[in-house]
Write a protein that holds these residues in place. Structure first.
Motif, PDB file in Angstrom:
ATOM      1  N   ALA A  92      17.707  56.258  29.466  1.00 10.87           N
ATOM      2  CA  ALA A  92      18.963  56.156  28.702  1.00 10.87           C
ATOM      3  C   ALA A  92      20.166  56.860  29.258  1.00 10.87           C
ATOM      4  CB  ALA A  92      18.650  56.412  27.042  1.00 10.87           C
ATOM      5  N   GLY A  93      19.658  58.135  29.608  1.00 15.37           N
ATOM      6  CA  GLY A  93      20.587  59.024  30.141  1.00 15.37           C
ATOM      7  C   GLY A  93      20.994  58.465  31.438  1.00 15.37           C
ATOM      8  N   SER A  94      20.169  57.804  32.181  1.00 13.40           N
ATOM      9  CA  SER A  94      20.560  57.315  33.660  1.00 13.40           C
ATOM     10  C   SER A  94      21.498  56.195  33.318  1.00 13.40           C
ATOM     11  CB  SER A  94      19.321  57.084  34.286  1.00 13.40           C
ATOM     12  OG  SER A  94      18.131  58.321  34.430  1.00 13.40           O
ATOM     13  N   THR A  95      21.758  55.761  32.471  1.00  7.73           N
ATOM     14  CA  THR A  95      22.728  54.475  32.138  1.00  7.73           C
ATOM     15  C   THR A  95      23.827  55.044  31.464  1.00  7.73           C
ATOM     16  OG1 THR A  95      21.559  53.637  30.072  1.00  7.73           O
ATOM     17  CG2 THR A  95      20.753  52.745  32.235  1.00  7.73           C
ATOM     18  N   GLY A  96      24.069  56.265  31.499  1.00  7.65           N
ATOM     19  CA  GLY A  96      25.302  56.745  30.707  1.00  7.65           C
ATOM     20  C   GLY A  96      25.492  56.970  29.218  1.00  7.65           C
ATOM     21  N   ARG A  97      24.153  56.941  28.762  1.00  6.31           N
ATOM     22  CA  ARG A  97      24.248  57.042  27.087  1.00  6.31           C
ATOM     23  C   ARG A  97      23.830  58.555  27.010  1.00  6.31           C
ATOM     24  NH1 ARG A  97      22.609  51.561  28.913  1.00  6.31           N
ATOM     25  NH2 ARG A  97      23.310  50.180  27.260  1.00  6.31           N
ATOM     26  N   GLN A  98      24.298  58.788  25.737  1.00  2.94           N
ATOM     27  CA  GLN A  98      24.182  60.259  25.181  1.00  2.94           C
ATOM     28  C   GLN A  98      22.643  60.078  24.621  1.00  2.94           C
ATOM     29  OE1 GLN A  98      27.250  61.994  22.735  1.00  2.94           O
ATOM     30  NE2 GLN A  98      28.471  60.421  23.417  1.00  2.94           N
ATOM     31  N   VAL A  99      21.754  61.005  24.497  1.00  8.77           N
ATOM     32  CA  VAL A  99      20.358  61.017  24.107  1.00  8.77           C
ATOM     33  C   VAL A  99      19.846  61.880  23.100  1.00  8.77           C
ATOM     34  CG1 VAL A  99      19.500  59.623  26.171  1.00  8.77           C
ATOM     35  CG2 VAL A  99      19.317  61.905  26.182  1.00  8.77           C
ATOM     36  N   VAL A 100      19.311  61.509  22.141  1.00  3.80           N
ATOM     37  CA  VAL A 100      18.546  62.615  21.047  1.00  3.80           C
ATOM     38  C   VAL A 100      17.133  62.186  21.188  1.00  3.80           C
ATOM     39  CG1 VAL A 100      18.472  63.385  18.660  1.00  3.80           C
ATOM     40  CG2 VAL A 100      20.662  62.578  19.675  1.00  3.80           C
TER      41      VAL A 100
ATOM     42  N   PRO B 212      21.501  63.088  13.334  1.00  3.90           N
ATOM     43  CA  PRO B 212      23.064  63.162  13.688  1.00  3.90           C
ATOM     44  C   PRO B 212      23.253  61.580  12.927  1.00  3.90           C
ATOM     45  CG  PRO B 212      22.127  63.857  15.518  1.00  3.90           C
ATOM     46  CD  PRO B 212      21.048  63.663  14.627  1.00  3.90           C
ATOM     47  N   ASN B 213      24.733  61.650  12.531  1.00  4.36           N
ATOM     48  CA  ASN B 213      25.020  60.265  11.871  1.00  4.36           C
ATOM     49  C   ASN B 213      25.762  59.261  13.121  1.00  4.36           C
ATOM     50  OD1 ASN B 213      27.514  61.463  12.352  1.00  4.36           O
ATOM     51  ND2 ASN B 213      28.077  61.667  10.299  1.00  4.36           N
ATOM     52  N   ASN B 214      25.553  59.598  14.275  1.00  3.58           N
ATOM     53  CA  ASN B 214      26.086  58.854  15.193  1.00  3.58           C
ATOM     54  C   ASN B 214      25.142  57.883  16.168  1.00  3.58           C
ATOM     55  OD1 ASN B 214      25.098  61.021  16.550  1.00  3.58           O
ATOM     56  ND2 ASN B 214      26.584  61.042  18.210  1.00  3.58           N
ATOM     57  N   ILE B 215      24.049  57.626  15.648  1.00  2.00           N
ATOM     58  CA  ILE B 215      23.056  56.968  16.407  1.00  2.00           C
ATOM     59  C   ILE B 215      23.261  55.475  16.426  1.00  2.00           C
ATOM     60  CG2 ILE B 215      20.746  56.217  16.389  1.00  2.00           C
ATOM     61  CD1 ILE B 215      21.297  59.296  17.029  1.00  2.00           C
ATOM     62  N   ASP B 216      23.391  55.054  17.590  1.00  2.00           N
ATOM     63  CA  ASP B 216      23.753  53.695  17.793  1.00  2.00           C
ATOM     64  C   ASP B 216      22.685  52.570  17.790  1.00  2.00           C
ATOM     65  OD1 ASP B 216      26.694  53.756  18.303  1.00  2.00           O
ATOM     66  OD2 ASP B 216      26.010  54.962  19.891  1.00  2.00           O
ATOM     67  N   ALA B 217      21.384  53.265  18.414  1.00  2.00           N
ATOM     68  CA  ALA B 217      20.225  52.470  18.543  1.00  2.00           C
ATOM     69  C   ALA B 217      18.851  53.359  18.504  1.00  2.00           C
ATOM     70  CB  ALA B 217      20.189  51.458  19.966  1.00  2.00           C
ATOM     71  N   ILE B 218      17.758  52.860  18.283  1.00  2.00           N
ATOM     72  CA  ILE B 218      16.552  53.650  18.346  1.00  2.00           C
ATOM     73  C   ILE B 218      15.577  52.963  19.279  1.00  2.00           C
ATOM     74  CG2 ILE B 218      14.720  54.366  16.789  1.00  2.00           C
ATOM     75  CD1 ILE B 218      16.415  54.587  14.370  1.00  2.00           C
ATOM     76  N   VAL B 219      14.987  53.614  20.183  1.00  4.30           N
ATOM     77  CA  VAL B 219      14.003  53.034  21.302  1.00  4.30           C
ATOM     78  C   VAL B 219      12.981  54.068  21.326  1.00  4.30           C
ATOM     79  CG1 VAL B 219      13.892  52.561  23.530  1.00  4.30           C
ATOM     80  CG2 VAL B 219      15.895  51.988  22.549  1.00  4.30           C
ATOM     81  N   THR B 220      11.777  53.788  20.884  1.00  9.66           N
ATOM     82  CA  THR B 220      10.921  54.777  20.945  1.00  9.66           C
ATOM     83  C   THR B 220       9.278  53.899  21.275  1.00  9.66           C
ATOM     84  OG1 THR B 220       9.656  56.618  19.577  1.00  9.66           O
ATOM     85  CG2 THR B 220      10.278  54.353  18.399  1.00  9.66           C
ATOM     86  N   ASP B 221       8.586  55.022  21.632  1.00 11.22           N
ATOM     87  CA  ASP B 221       7.108  54.279  21.868  1.00 11.22           C
ATOM     88  C   ASP B 221       6.227  54.943  20.688  1.00 11.22           C
ATOM     89  OD1 ASP B 221       4.488  53.703  22.613  1.00 11.22           O
ATOM     90  OD2 ASP B 221       4.788  54.519  24.469  1.00 11.22           O
ATOM     91  N   LEU B 222       6.155  54.209  19.757  1.00 10.86           N
ATOM     92  CA  LEU B 222       5.370  54.771  18.479  1.00 10.86           C
ATOM     93  C   LEU B 222       3.945  55.392  18.761  1.00 10.86           C
ATOM     94  CD1 LEU B 222       6.233  52.206  15.606  1.00 10.86           C
ATOM     95  CD2 LEU B 222       7.147  54.530  15.894  1.00 10.86           C
ATOM     96  N   PRO B 223       3.618  56.555  18.165  1.00  8.51           N
ATOM     97  CA  PRO B 223       2.296  57.099  18.206  1.00  8.51           C
ATOM     98  C   PRO B 223       1.077  56.206  18.159  1.00  8.51           C
ATOM     99  CG  PRO B 223       3.369  58.590  16.981  1.00  8.51           C
ATOM    100  CD  PRO B 223       4.422  57.269  17.275  1.00  8.51           C
ATOM    101  N   TYR B 224       0.116  55.864  18.798  1.00  6.82           N
ATOM    102  CA  TYR B 224      -0.941  54.954  18.595  1.00  6.82           C
ATOM    103  C   TYR B 224      -2.341  55.751  19.012  1.00  6.82           C
ATOM    104  CZ  TYR B 224      -0.453  53.978  23.596  1.00  6.82           C
ATOM    105  OH  TYR B 224      -0.561  54.085  25.043  1.00  6.82           O
ATOM    106  N   GLY B 225      -3.371  55.048  18.930  1.00  2.00           N
ATOM    107  CA  GLY B 225      -4.715  55.523  18.965  1.00  2.00           C
ATOM    108  C   GLY B 225      -5.003  56.141  20.065  1.00  2.00           C
TER     109      GLY B 225
END
Length: 321
Positions: free
Chosen positions: A191-199, A236-249
């Motif tokens: 995400a950062g490599s494409t210019g987005r801010q990341v949390v 933070p209240n400025n989140i535009d999208a959520i991208v994640t790999d959810l925990p799994y077994g």
């Protein structure tokens, strides 16, 4: 009809490649005319497609003919070039390249060592003569693979997959992407490599310290990494999208019932964080964990990726209702 471009794309995960290209077209107002056997035709703009996880090459069409004999090369710019040929119909071989170079006026102009441009000829339903304008470098992803990071975990998502998930999140270029289970920061790096801010958030201090190290190592500065339980952290209240790999077994010590509860509570919080129309992209290994956890979201697409015999990852693309 606007300008036409030819895209060559990876077929490692064809469904993901085509979804990403179609998504880029929607965002840019372009039209996907054709897509088959690793070749796509687009009418309109190809802005941002160079950020693609799967597009290997982009060429601008300068001539379209019904027959190869009708190709003239009159639209070629001045300068030296060489020709590469790709047959989407599988009825001609690469030996046709020298012939095409001749009819394109290559006499005295062909240079493989120092060309001014590269001509690419494609045979689909018609013959397309194009000039290459972008060639992807797979090493950009390889250099960010887990073993090449300053800090890594053996179980890490491939950077190409992380980039795909970021791209289809539709977060604007100057927007902010949240990964609430960021681990070593693989998704944040793309995400950062494409210019987005990341949390990024993770319960493990070791992981958040490692994620910071990785982000800095790859030149990403606009980030916020938080150590803590996502369900308890103020977001933070400025989140535009959520991208994640959810925990799994395979990479989580949690029992199945605990993971089910985590998924339910996480999706509930995702719904509170995101504005209507925003996207949430998750990777899971068991789709049966999701029913009942998505009251605030519409599933737009699920793409399956078989990693090996006993593991298939599912990439779930959702939109906030």
């Amino acid at each position: 009809m606007g300008e036409i471009f030819v895209l060559e794309y990876s077929q490692d995960i064809p469904e993901a490649s085509l979804y990403e290209i179609a998504n880029f077209c929607v965002l840019s107002g372009s039209e996907l005319i054709y897509a088959e056997n690793g070749i796509a035709l687009i009418s309109g703009s190809v802005s941002n497609i160079s950020d693609s996880a799967f597009v290997k090459r982009i060429s601008r069409v300068i001539e379209i003919k019904d027959r190869q004999e009708a190709i003239s090369g009159e639209s070629l710019p001045p300068g030296k070039f060489y020709v590469r040929f790709l047959d989407g119909s599988d009825c001609h071989g690469s030996s046709l390249e020298s012939y095409l170079g001749g009819i394109l006026g290559g006499s005295g102009r062909v240079s493989f060592s120092s060309p001014d441009f590269i001509v690419r000829v494609y045979h689909l339903e018609k013959w397309y003569v194009a000039i290459e304008i972008f060639s992807g470098n797979s090493s950009q992803f390889e250099k960010r693979r887990a073993p090449r990071r300053p800090f890594f975990s053996p179980i890490s998502m491939h950077p190409r997959i992380a980039r795909f998930l970021v791209n289809v999140s539709n977060a604007p270029k100057n927007g902010t992407i949240l990964d609430p289970f960021c681990g070593t920061g693989g998704i944040l790096m793309e995400a950062g490599s494409t210019g987005r801010q990341v949390v990024g958030i993770d319960m493990s201090l070791q992981m958040t310290a490692g994620a910071k190290l990785n982000l800095k190592y790859f030149g990403i500065r606009d980030f916020s990494i938080i150590t803590g339980n996502f369900l308890e952290v103020e977001i933070p209240n400025n989140i535009d999208a959520i991208v994640t790999d959810l925990p799994y077994g395979r990479n989580s010590p949690m029992h199945r019932q605990d993971i089910l509860e985590l998924y339910r509570k996480s999706m509930e919080k995702f719904g509170k964080i995101l504005k209507r129309g925003s996207r949430c992209i998750i990777a899971v290994s068991d789709l049966q964990m999701l029913p009942g956890a998505l009251p605030d979201f519409t599933i737009l697409k699920v793409i399956d990726n078989r990693i090996h015999k006993s593991l298939t990852r599912h990439y779930v693309i959702m939109e906030r209702r």
